[in-house]
Design a protein around this motif. Structure first.
Motif, PDB file in Angstrom:
ATOM      1  N   THR A  82       0.829  -1.205   0.000  1.00 16.43           N
ATOM      2  CA  THR A  82       0.000   0.000   0.000  1.00 16.43           C
ATOM      3  C   THR A  82       0.868   1.261   0.000  1.00 16.43           C
ATOM      4  OG1 THR A  82      -0.084   0.051   2.430  1.00 16.43           O
ATOM      5  CG2 THR A  82      -1.825  -1.184   1.307  1.00 16.43           C
ATOM      6  N   HIS A  83       0.304   2.339  -0.521  1.00 16.26           N
ATOM      7  CA  HIS A  83       0.887   3.683  -0.406  1.00 16.26           C
ATOM      8  C   HIS A  83      -0.146   4.537   0.331  1.00 16.26           C
ATOM      9  CE1 HIS A  83       4.098   3.647  -3.879  1.00 16.26           C
ATOM     10  NE2 HIS A  83       4.384   2.846  -2.882  1.00 16.26           N
ATOM     11  N   LEU A 115       4.747   9.909  -2.878  1.00 15.75           N
ATOM     12  CA  LEU A 115       4.351   9.465  -4.213  1.00 15.75           C
ATOM     13  C   LEU A 115       3.133   8.561  -4.090  1.00 15.75           C
ATOM     14  CD1 LEU A 115       7.465   8.204  -6.219  1.00 15.75           C
ATOM     15  CD2 LEU A 115       5.910  10.094  -6.827  1.00 15.75           C
ATOM     16  N   GLN A 116       2.166   8.756  -4.953  1.00 12.40           N
ATOM     17  CA  GLN A 116       1.028   7.843  -4.972  1.00 12.40           C
ATOM     18  C   GLN A 116       1.328   6.657  -5.885  1.00 12.40           C
ATOM     19  OE1 GLN A 116      -1.552   8.493  -2.732  1.00 12.40           O
ATOM     20  NE2 GLN A 116       0.081   9.937  -2.215  1.00 12.40           N
ATOM     21  N   GLU A 117       1.907   6.956  -7.038  1.00 14.13           N
ATOM     22  CA  GLU A 117       2.231   5.874  -7.978  1.00 14.13           C
ATOM     23  C   GLU A 117       3.542   5.196  -7.560  1.00 14.13           C
ATOM     24  OE1 GLU A 117       2.336   9.086  -8.594  1.00 14.13           O
ATOM     25  OE2 GLU A 117       4.086   9.578  -9.811  1.00 14.13           O
ATOM     26  N   GLU A 134       2.663 -12.503 -11.586  1.00 10.93           N
ATOM     27  CA  GLU A 134       2.047 -11.478 -12.435  1.00 10.93           C
ATOM     28  C   GLU A 134       2.559 -10.078 -12.144  1.00 10.93           C
ATOM     29  OE1 GLU A 134      -2.248 -12.370 -11.710  1.00 10.93           O
ATOM     30  OE2 GLU A 134      -2.227 -12.878 -13.838  1.00 10.93           O
ATOM     31  N   GLY A 135       3.159  -9.888 -10.991  1.00 13.61           N
ATOM     32  CA  GLY A 135       3.692  -8.571 -10.680  1.00 13.61           C
ATOM     33  C   GLY A 135       3.255  -8.101  -9.307  1.00 13.61           C
ATOM     34  N   GLU A 136       3.607  -6.857  -8.987  1.00  9.33           N
ATOM     35  CA  GLU A 136       3.294  -6.292  -7.674  1.00  9.33           C
ATOM     36  C   GLU A 136       2.225  -5.212  -7.816  1.00  9.33           C
ATOM     37  OE1 GLU A 136       6.089  -6.337  -4.791  1.00  9.33           O
ATOM     38  OE2 GLU A 136       5.629  -4.414  -3.841  1.00  9.33           O
ATOM     39  N   LEU A 137       1.162  -5.374  -7.051  1.00  6.39           N
ATOM     40  CA  LEU A 137       0.098  -4.369  -7.022  1.00  6.39           C
ATOM     41  C   LEU A 137       0.460  -3.304  -6.002  1.00  6.39           C
ATOM     42  CD1 LEU A 137      -2.805  -6.928  -6.981  1.00  6.39           C
ATOM     43  CD2 LEU A 137      -2.481  -5.204  -8.773  1.00  6.39           C
ATOM     44  N   VAL A 138       0.289  -2.054  -6.370  1.00  6.92           N
ATOM     45  CA  VAL A 138       0.506  -0.951  -5.442  1.00  6.92           C
ATOM     46  C   VAL A 138      -0.833  -0.232  -5.281  1.00  6.92           C
ATOM     47  CG1 VAL A 138       1.757   1.198  -5.013  1.00  6.92           C
ATOM     48  CG2 VAL A 138       2.940  -0.735  -6.064  1.00  6.92           C
ATOM     49  N   ILE A 139      -1.308  -0.229  -4.046  1.00  7.22           N
ATOM     50  CA  ILE A 139      -2.633   0.321  -3.760  1.00  7.22           C
ATOM     51  C   ILE A 139      -2.492   1.724  -3.197  1.00  7.22           C
ATOM     52  CG2 ILE A 139      -4.787  -0.038  -2.485  1.00  7.22           C
ATOM     53  CD1 ILE A 139      -3.626  -3.011  -2.103  1.00  7.22           C
ATOM     54  N   SER A 140      -2.994   2.709  -3.928  1.00  6.99           N
ATOM     55  CA  SER A 140      -3.008   4.077  -3.414  1.00  6.99           C
ATOM     56  C   SER A 140      -4.463   4.504  -3.264  1.00  6.99           C
ATOM     57  CB  SER A 140      -2.259   5.021  -4.357  1.00  6.99           C
ATOM     58  OG  SER A 140      -3.032   5.285  -5.508  1.00  6.99           O
ATOM     59  N   GLN A 141      -4.668   5.676  -2.709  1.00  2.24           N
ATOM     60  CA  GLN A 141      -6.026   6.166  -2.450  1.00  2.24           C
ATOM     61  C   GLN A 141      -6.910   6.141  -3.702  1.00  2.24           C
ATOM     62  OE1 GLN A 141      -7.425   7.376   0.467  1.00  2.24           O
ATOM     63  NE2 GLN A 141      -8.184   9.422   0.124  1.00  2.24           N
ATOM     64  N   GLU A 142      -6.356   6.608  -4.826  1.00  2.74           N
ATOM     65  CA  GLU A 142      -7.183   6.747  -6.025  1.00  2.74           C
ATOM     66  C   GLU A 142      -7.053   5.603  -7.014  1.00  2.74           C
ATOM     67  OE1 GLU A 142      -7.258  10.578  -7.806  1.00  2.74           O
ATOM     68  OE2 GLU A 142      -8.336  11.247  -6.003  1.00  2.74           O
ATOM     69  N   ILE A 150      -5.068   1.763  -8.334  1.00  4.38           N
ATOM     70  CA  ILE A 150      -4.230   0.580  -8.104  1.00  4.38           C
ATOM     71  C   ILE A 150      -3.341   0.421  -9.331  1.00  4.38           C
ATOM     72  CG2 ILE A 150      -4.193  -1.930  -7.797  1.00  4.38           C
ATOM     73  CD1 ILE A 150      -6.694  -1.717  -6.147  1.00  4.38           C
ATOM     74  N   TYR A 151      -2.047   0.297  -9.059  1.00  2.99           N
ATOM     75  CA  TYR A 151      -1.058   0.157 -10.128  1.00  2.99           C
ATOM     76  C   TYR A 151      -0.495  -1.248 -10.100  1.00  2.99           C
ATOM     77  CZ  TYR A 151      -1.091   5.252  -9.765  1.00  2.99           C
ATOM     78  OH  TYR A 151      -1.475   6.571  -9.722  1.00  2.99           O
ATOM     79  N   LEU A 152       0.094  -1.649 -11.241  1.00  2.00           N
ATOM     80  CA  LEU A 152       0.788  -2.931 -11.311  1.00  2.00           C
ATOM     81  C   LEU A 152       2.208  -2.690 -11.796  1.00  2.00           C
ATOM     82  CD1 LEU A 152       0.557  -6.091 -11.168  1.00  2.00           C
ATOM     83  CD2 LEU A 152       0.283  -5.982 -13.649  1.00  2.00           C
ATOM     84  N   ILE A 153       3.168  -3.221 -11.030  1.00  3.19           N
ATOM     85  CA  ILE A 153       4.554  -3.241 -11.494  1.00  3.19           C
ATOM     86  C   ILE A 153       4.787  -4.628 -12.086  1.00  3.19           C
ATOM     87  CG2 ILE A 153       6.973  -2.903 -10.886  1.00  3.19           C
ATOM     88  CD1 ILE A 153       5.969  -1.599  -8.247  1.00  3.19           C
TER      89      ILE A 153
END
Ligand SMILES: [Zn+2]
Length: 145
Positions: free
Chosen positions: A81-82, A90-92, A113-121, A123-126
């Motif tokens: 999470t962020h 940074l959010q992203e 499949e990668g790493e999910l990064v959860i921010s307030q607005e 969700i990103y995938l690395i």
């Protein structure tokens, strides 16, 4: 930024686990801490999560995960999470986040499949190669649990 699908998010239980991690990280302008974990798949395809020890405000450390496995389960995704929404954060996913996935030889399993990064607005995938894409709106994805 391109959109990307990730299959673990089709699983309601996994979405609920991500929502829980987001809540546990106490999101806000300041005072949050990162939470994260592994999403694991057993031999018959059942998914489960294993949380990492609580992180700091803008970092978190993964437990050892040799060969992209925990015990006899494959790591299919990781997430963190962020939670801090203040302008100092940074959010992203940042350069350090990208490098941590790209340069980790133990996050290169066949099913990863990668790493999910959860921010307030959002969700990103690395991706395993370090490339960042947007998965979707956090509220939409986690709200449906
Ligand atoms: Zn991060």
């Amino acid at each position: 930024m391109t959109q990307r699908q990730i299959t673990v998010l089709n699983d309601l239980t996994m979405r609920a686990a991500l929502k829980q991690a987001w809540g546990d990280s106490q999101p806000g302008v300041t005072g949050g801490h990162e939470e994260g974990g592994f999403i694991l798949q057993d031999a018959v395809g059942n998914l489960s999560t294993m949380g990492w020890p609580k992180g700091a405000q803008n970092s978190i450390i993964l437990p050892p995960h040799p060969n992209c496995k925990i015990g006899d389960k494959d790591i299919v995704a990781t997430f963190h999470t962020h939670p801090n929404t203040g302008s100092d954060y940074l959010q992203e996913p940042g350069e350090t986040d990208q490098r941590a996935v790209r340069d980790d030889p133990d996050l290169k399993g066949e099913w990863y499949e990668g790493e999910l990064v959860i921010s307030q607005e959002k969700i990103y995938l690395i991706a395993p190669n370090g490339q960042v894409s947007e998965v979707g709106d956090t509220l939409v994805i986690l709200g449906e649990t």
